[in-house]
Design an enzyme around this catalytic site. Structure first.
Site, PDB file in Angstrom:
ATOM      1  CG  ASP A  57      -7.289  -2.749  -2.792  1.00 48.02           C
ATOM      2  OD1 ASP A  57      -7.949  -2.009  -2.040  1.00 48.02           O
ATOM      3  OD2 ASP A  57      -6.045  -2.813  -2.768  1.00 48.02           O
ATOM      4  CB  SER A 113      -0.979  -0.064   1.179  1.00 44.33           C
ATOM      5  OG  SER A 113      -1.990   0.900   1.038  1.00 44.33           O
ATOM      6  CG  HIS A 120      -5.923  -2.252   0.812  1.00 41.32           C
ATOM      7  ND1 HIS A 120      -5.269  -1.947  -0.357  1.00 41.32           N
ATOM      8  CD2 HIS A 120      -5.294  -1.558   1.787  1.00 41.32           C
ATOM      9  CE1 HIS A 120      -4.279  -1.106  -0.085  1.00 41.32           C
ATOM     10  NE2 HIS A 120      -4.272  -0.860   1.206  1.00 41.32           N
TER      11      HIS A 120
END
Length: 232
Positions: free
Chosen positions: A177, A122, A211
């Site tokens: 995600d 991320s 995610h």
């Protein structure tokens, strides 16, 4: 193999998974927003190679605009997660310099840059891409999970002084995600192909994954590390 960690702020309390034998390579891995190095140190321990050192620093705690200025671990400020959102250019560049200081510390301790992989998840993956592509040392590769390329409008020019035109990049993204949609990952992969040798960019997606990471992704990461950092 000694060196003064105090001169590199992020190393002082970084989580380090030492090799079980002589360390001839290193993986520096950066966590995502609000996380710490501990979770990724645990994940990397499950795929570790005995001659590789894994370094998982903690981001400093700063107010994050995206989260109503709440103070949390963050490599730089985030204003939004869309490709056209304003970006914390000064914060991104400063964070990249701090990561480059870790790379240089490992080099001083005897691990050459071409035996160092930089990676992250991320926001950490975003920073690892920016740092590696603007680094003056030739690195082994980049692991970029569920992320994007910061300051993407500045590339490929921003990488023109770097030596990583030929760097191998493993980019992975969950297809479900909700935070950083997979299409942003695909756009990032296309952008990366304009910055480095296109055949060096692998973009893998994982059905049903949100995610986060998954076992198949971690196996892909393990294979990538084994290929780029063979035993010597």
């Amino acid at each position: 193999m000694c060196g003064n960690n105090m001169s590199v702020p992020l190393l002082a309390d970084a989580v380090t998974v030492s090799g079980a034998e002589r360390e001839t390579a290193a993986v520096i891995f950066l966590h995502g927003l609000g996380d710490t190095g501990h979770s990724w140190a645990d994940a990397l321990s499950s795929i570790r190679l005995p001659y590789v050192k894994y370094i998982c620093p903690h981001a400093p705690r700063i107010p994050v605009t995206l989260n109503m200025k709440m103070v949390m671990p963050s490599w730089f400020d985030l204003m939004g997660l869309t490709p056209d959102a304003p970006e914390d250019e000064a914060g991104i560049k400063k964070a990249a310099e701090n990561i480059k200081a870790i790379i240089e510390h490992e080099m001083k301790n005897g691990i050459p840059p071409n035996r160092i992989i930089l990676g992250g998840f991320s926001q950490g993956g975003a920073l690892s891409l920016y740092t590696a592509l603007t680094c003056q040392h030739q690195l082994a590769g980049i692991v970029a999970l569920s992320c994007w390329l910061p300051l993407h409008k500045a590339f490929p020019q921003a990488a023109s002084n770097g030596v990583n035109k030929d760097i191998a990049i493993l980019q992975c993204h969950g297809e479900m995600d909700p935070m950083i949609p997979v299409r942003f990952g695909a756009l990032t992969a296309e952008k990366l192909k304009s910055v480095v040798t296109p055949t060096k960019v692998q973009f893998k997606t994982y059905p049903g994954v949100m995610h986060s990471s998954c076992p198949q992704e971690m196996m892909a990461v393990k294979e990538f590390i084994e290929k780029l950092l063979p035993r010597i």
